[in-house]
Design a protein around this motif. Structure first.
Motif, PDB file in Angstrom:
ATOM      1  N   VAL A 147      58.475  51.555 -22.032  1.00 27.85           N
ATOM      2  CA  VAL A 147      57.447  52.758 -21.760  1.00 27.85           C
ATOM      3  C   VAL A 147      56.561  52.103 -22.522  1.00 27.85           C
ATOM      4  CG1 VAL A 147      56.864  54.519 -21.413  1.00 27.85           C
ATOM      5  CG2 VAL A 147      59.250  54.350 -20.753  1.00 27.85           C
ATOM      6  N   VAL A 148      54.904  51.751 -21.779  1.00 29.97           N
ATOM      7  CA  VAL A 148      53.664  50.981 -22.268  1.00 29.97           C
ATOM      8  C   VAL A 148      53.415  52.867 -22.300  1.00 29.97           C
ATOM      9  CG1 VAL A 148      52.173  49.548 -22.684  1.00 29.97           C
ATOM     10  CG2 VAL A 148      54.750  49.105 -21.593  1.00 29.97           C
ATOM     11  N   GLY A 149      52.594  52.616 -23.245  1.00 28.00           N
ATOM     12  CA  GLY A 149      51.853  54.363 -23.386  1.00 28.00           C
ATOM     13  C   GLY A 149      52.854  55.012 -24.360  1.00 28.00           C
ATOM     14  N   GLY A 150      51.332  56.208 -24.435  1.00 29.60           N
ATOM     15  CA  GLY A 150      52.115  57.470 -25.021  1.00 29.60           C
ATOM     16  C   GLY A 150      51.449  58.486 -24.532  1.00 29.60           C
ATOM     17  N   GLY A 151      51.235  58.743 -23.633  1.00 31.92           N
ATOM     18  CA  GLY A 151      50.302  59.775 -22.657  1.00 31.92           C
ATOM     19  C   GLY A 151      51.652  60.853 -21.948  1.00 31.92           C
ATOM     20  N   GLY A 152      51.266  62.115 -21.044  1.00 29.69           N
ATOM     21  CA  GLY A 152      52.022  62.555 -20.717  1.00 29.69           C
ATOM     22  C   GLY A 152      53.375  61.953 -19.506  1.00 29.69           C
ATOM     23  N   ALA A 153      52.272  60.476 -18.847  1.00 30.40           N
ATOM     24  CA  ALA A 153      53.303  59.654 -17.700  1.00 30.40           C
ATOM     25  C   ALA A 153      54.137  58.987 -18.776  1.00 30.40           C
ATOM     26  CB  ALA A 153      52.229  58.678 -17.535  1.00 30.40           C
ATOM     27  N   ALA A 154      53.636  58.797 -20.130  1.00 27.71           N
ATOM     28  CA  ALA A 154      55.016  58.291 -20.990  1.00 27.71           C
ATOM     29  C   ALA A 154      56.090  58.944 -20.473  1.00 27.71           C
ATOM     30  CB  ALA A 154      54.591  57.819 -21.659  1.00 27.71           C
ATOM     31  N   ARG A 155      56.221  60.076 -21.216  1.00 28.31           N
ATOM     32  CA  ARG A 155      57.194  61.591 -21.378  1.00 28.31           C
ATOM     33  C   ARG A 155      58.013  61.441 -20.308  1.00 28.31           C
ATOM     34  NH1 ARG A 155      52.968  62.442 -24.405  1.00 28.31           N
ATOM     35  NH2 ARG A 155      53.576  63.714 -26.368  1.00 28.31           N
ATOM     36  N   LEU A 172      59.235  51.743 -26.921  1.00 25.38           N
ATOM     37  CA  LEU A 172      57.657  52.244 -26.964  1.00 25.38           C
ATOM     38  C   LEU A 172      57.038  51.797 -27.235  1.00 25.38           C
ATOM     39  CD1 LEU A 172      59.034  56.446 -27.564  1.00 25.38           C
ATOM     40  CD2 LEU A 172      58.614  55.078 -25.623  1.00 25.38           C
ATOM     41  N   VAL A 173      56.190  51.454 -26.152  1.00 27.21           N
ATOM     42  CA  VAL A 173      55.265  49.952 -26.361  1.00 27.21           C
ATOM     43  C   VAL A 173      53.649  50.614 -26.634  1.00 27.21           C
ATOM     44  CG1 VAL A 173      54.258  47.740 -26.707  1.00 27.21           C
ATOM     45  CG2 VAL A 173      55.825  48.608 -27.030  1.00 27.21           C
ATOM     46  N   ASN A 174      53.326  51.138 -27.624  1.00 28.18           N
ATOM     47  CA  ASN A 174      51.798  51.614 -27.542  1.00 28.18           C
ATOM     48  C   ASN A 174      50.778  51.287 -28.421  1.00 28.18           C
ATOM     49  OD1 ASN A 174      50.118  53.114 -26.698  1.00 28.18           O
ATOM     50  ND2 ASN A 174      50.051  54.827 -28.002  1.00 28.18           N
ATOM     51  N   ARG A 175      49.285  50.987 -29.036  1.00 32.84           N
ATOM     52  CA  ARG A 175      48.658  50.353 -29.505  1.00 32.84           C
ATOM     53  C   ARG A 175      48.530  51.839 -30.676  1.00 32.84           C
ATOM     54  NH1 ARG A 175      42.952  52.095 -26.499  1.00 32.84           N
ATOM     55  NH2 ARG A 175      43.070  54.080 -25.921  1.00 32.84           N
ATOM     56  N   ASP A 176      49.052  53.054 -30.553  1.00 34.65           N
ATOM     57  CA  ASP A 176      48.860  54.393 -31.724  1.00 34.65           C
ATOM     58  C   ASP A 176      49.937  54.989 -31.552  1.00 34.65           C
ATOM     59  OD1 ASP A 176      48.551  57.049 -32.990  1.00 34.65           O
ATOM     60  OD2 ASP A 176      46.185  57.018 -31.539  1.00 34.65           O
ATOM     61  N   ARG A 177      50.611  54.177 -33.474  1.00 37.34           N
ATOM     62  CA  ARG A 177      51.845  54.643 -33.799  1.00 37.34           C
ATOM     63  C   ARG A 177      52.454  56.329 -33.723  1.00 37.34           C
ATOM     64  NH1 ARG A 177      52.093  50.475 -32.252  1.00 37.34           N
ATOM     65  NH2 ARG A 177      53.614  52.033 -31.301  1.00 37.34           N
ATOM     66  N   SER A 200      56.475  48.148 -32.999  1.00 42.82           N
ATOM     67  CA  SER A 200      55.102  47.993 -32.782  1.00 42.82           C
ATOM     68  C   SER A 200      54.588  46.397 -33.348  1.00 42.82           C
ATOM     69  CB  SER A 200      54.925  48.718 -34.713  1.00 42.82           C
ATOM     70  OG  SER A 200      55.915  48.582 -35.380  1.00 42.82           O
ATOM     71  N   THR A 201      55.820  45.448 -33.637  1.00 48.91           N
ATOM     72  CA  THR A 201      55.278  44.181 -33.349  1.00 48.91           C
ATOM     73  C   THR A 201      56.042  43.122 -32.904  1.00 48.91           C
ATOM     74  OG1 THR A 201      56.621  43.933 -35.464  1.00 48.91           O
ATOM     75  CG2 THR A 201      54.583  44.933 -35.854  1.00 48.91           C
ATOM     76  N   VAL A 202      55.616  42.103 -32.525  1.00 48.36           N
ATOM     77  CA  VAL A 202      56.116  40.898 -31.620  1.00 48.36           C
ATOM     78  C   VAL A 202      57.180  40.817 -32.211  1.00 48.36           C
ATOM     79  CG1 VAL A 202      55.414  38.897 -30.718  1.00 48.36           C
ATOM     80  CG2 VAL A 202      54.016  40.465 -30.791  1.00 48.36           C
ATOM     81  N   SER A 203      57.552  40.379 -33.492  1.00 48.63           N
ATOM     82  CA  SER A 203      58.049  40.253 -34.313  1.00 48.63           C
ATOM     83  C   SER A 203      59.947  40.626 -34.191  1.00 48.63           C
ATOM     84  CB  SER A 203      58.010  39.634 -36.028  1.00 48.63           C
ATOM     85  OG  SER A 203      58.105  40.716 -36.691  1.00 48.63           O
ATOM     86  N   GLN A 204      59.119  42.164 -34.204  1.00 51.91           N
ATOM     87  CA  GLN A 204      60.595  43.199 -33.995  1.00 51.91           C
ATOM     88  C   GLN A 204      60.839  43.267 -32.604  1.00 51.91           C
ATOM     89  OE1 GLN A 204      58.830  47.370 -34.250  1.00 51.91           O
ATOM     90  NE2 GLN A 204      61.274  48.150 -34.045  1.00 51.91           N
ATOM     91  N   ALA A 231      50.198  45.304 -28.911  1.00 50.30           N
ATOM     92  CA  ALA A 231      50.785  45.684 -27.869  1.00 50.30           C
ATOM     93  C   ALA A 231      50.907  45.180 -27.334  1.00 50.30           C
ATOM     94  CB  ALA A 231      49.741  47.431 -27.175  1.00 50.30           C
ATOM     95  N   ARG A 232      50.007  44.097 -26.649  1.00 51.85           N
ATOM     96  CA  ARG A 232      50.082  43.822 -25.119  1.00 51.85           C
ATOM     97  C   ARG A 232      50.958  42.389 -25.172  1.00 51.85           C
ATOM     98  NH1 ARG A 232      47.050  42.941 -20.715  1.00 51.85           N
ATOM     99  NH2 ARG A 232      46.266  44.753 -20.620  1.00 51.85           N
ATOM    100  N   ALA A 233      50.801  42.123 -26.353  1.00 48.47           N
ATOM    101  CA  ALA A 233      51.338  40.715 -27.182  1.00 48.47           C
ATOM    102  C   ALA A 233      53.024  40.925 -26.696  1.00 48.47           C
ATOM    103  CB  ALA A 233      51.579  40.234 -28.399  1.00 48.47           C
ATOM    104  N   VAL A 234      53.429  42.767 -27.642  1.00 51.12           N
ATOM    105  CA  VAL A 234      54.896  43.162 -27.669  1.00 51.12           C
ATOM    106  C   VAL A 234      55.341  42.979 -25.574  1.00 51.12           C
ATOM    107  CG1 VAL A 234      55.554  45.109 -27.928  1.00 51.12           C
ATOM    108  CG2 VAL A 234      54.162  44.192 -29.313  1.00 51.12           C
TER     109      VAL A 234
END
Length: 315
Positions: A147-155, A172-177, A200-204, A231-234
């Motif tokens: 899931v990309v994002g962190g708002g209501g739609a992500a839930r 979960l992939v998002n710019r804001d931890r 949170s990272t590409v290496s992960q 986040a886009r690279a992940v």
């Protein structure tokens, strides 16, 4: 002037047998009234849904008392604010903790009108995948999802993926931890937060198993900040893995074809446009309002009308 406006509104309502509202702000771009009108016309119901572009909850609560009112689509910023004004919730409404649909039932003992809430966004997500993926077992069942994002739609996406789509875990992939932590905490508190993993990272991402279903819940934009680029690279890391599944791009305004859709298609993923989720959640709403099944509704016509409207908007 106010009297003239009220008089005009009253005449619009009088022109139909029953009416509902799209309640939110801003809603000028919404296709909801058009979608529902297409359904009502197709099944021969003299109903309409009217836009109520407002942040005034008290106004809406007064309007819903009209005996001809059948229910409402509830959008931002009211999806959570409406909860204290409801008499009950479906399991989906309760689990997601946000309501996008108000419908009416009658108390069998007292005859009192009950204002009920549900969340059909989760159905829109689920049905979009099953309508467009011919072999879910091969594509996404039993695999991790993303899931990309962190708002209501992500839930809503997490709920659909864990409850119905057999996701083994959800990345979960998002710019804001902090947003990701909030999603994990809320989903856990509501009972479907097991195996949610903040990536949170590409290496992960490189070390993790490939995914089968992706739901992108972010606006269409080119990453600018370092956290947006990461986040886009992940996301791209997962898209490039050997297993190719299906991605639902929830963003469809102003255009359903986004940067993420373009990147995904180039990586051989099945792209499902956000208009599909919007249509399937709308059909589910009308099941509550009209008592009809989806099979009784003009689904093909709805898809044609929405596609034509979007095409017209792009001209």
């Amino acid at each position: 002037m106010a009297q003239q406006t009220e008089s005009h509104e009253s005449s619009r309502l009088d022109a139909v047998e029953r009416h509902g509202y799209l309640f939110g702000h801003p809603i000028a771009h919404s296709l909801s009234p058009l979608l529902h009108q297409t359904i009502y016309d197709g099944i021969g119901l003299p109903w309409s849904q009217f836009p109520l572009d407002s942040t005034d909850m008290a106004l809406f609560l007064r309007l819903r008392e009209d005996p001809r009112f059948y229910g409402a689509s509830v959008t931002m910023p009211h999806k959570v604010a409406i909860l204290p004004h409801l008499d009950g919730l479906t399991p989906e409404g309760s689990a997601v903790g946000a309501v996008n649909t108000l419908f009416i039932r009658t108390d069998p003992e007292t005859g009192k009108r009950l204002y009920m809430g549900t969340n059909t966004d989760v159905i829109g997500i689920r049905d979009s995948f099953y309508a467009n993926v011919s072999d879910p077992d091969t594509s996404f069942h039993g695999r991790p999802a993303l899931v990309v994002g962190g708002g209501g739609a992500a839930r809503s996406a997490v709920y659909a993926l864990r409850t119905w789509m057999k996701a083994s875990k959800v990345y979960l992939v998002n710019r804001d931890r902090a947003e990701v932590r909030a999603v994990i905490e809320e989903c856990t508190a509501r009972g479907y937060g097991d195996d949610l993993i903040d990536v949170s990272t590409v290496s992960q991402a490189q070390e993790l198993e490939g995914v089968g279903a992706i739901v992108a819940c972010v606006p269409n934009f080119s990453p600018k900040t370092e956290t947006e680029k990461e986040a886009r690279a992940v996301l791209e890391c997962f898209l490039q893995k050997s297993h190719k599944g299906a991605i639902l791009e929830m963003c469809y305004h102003p255009s359903p074809w986004t940067e993420i859709a373009e990147i995904s298609q180039k990586e051989d993923w099945k792209v499902i446009l956000g208009t599909e989720a919007m249509i399937y959640q709308g059909l589910e709403q009308d099941k509550y309002w009209t008592g009809k099944t989806v099979e009784q509704m003009p689904v093909k016509k709805v898809m044609e009308v929405i596609a034509a409207k979007l095409s017209e908007a792009r001209l």
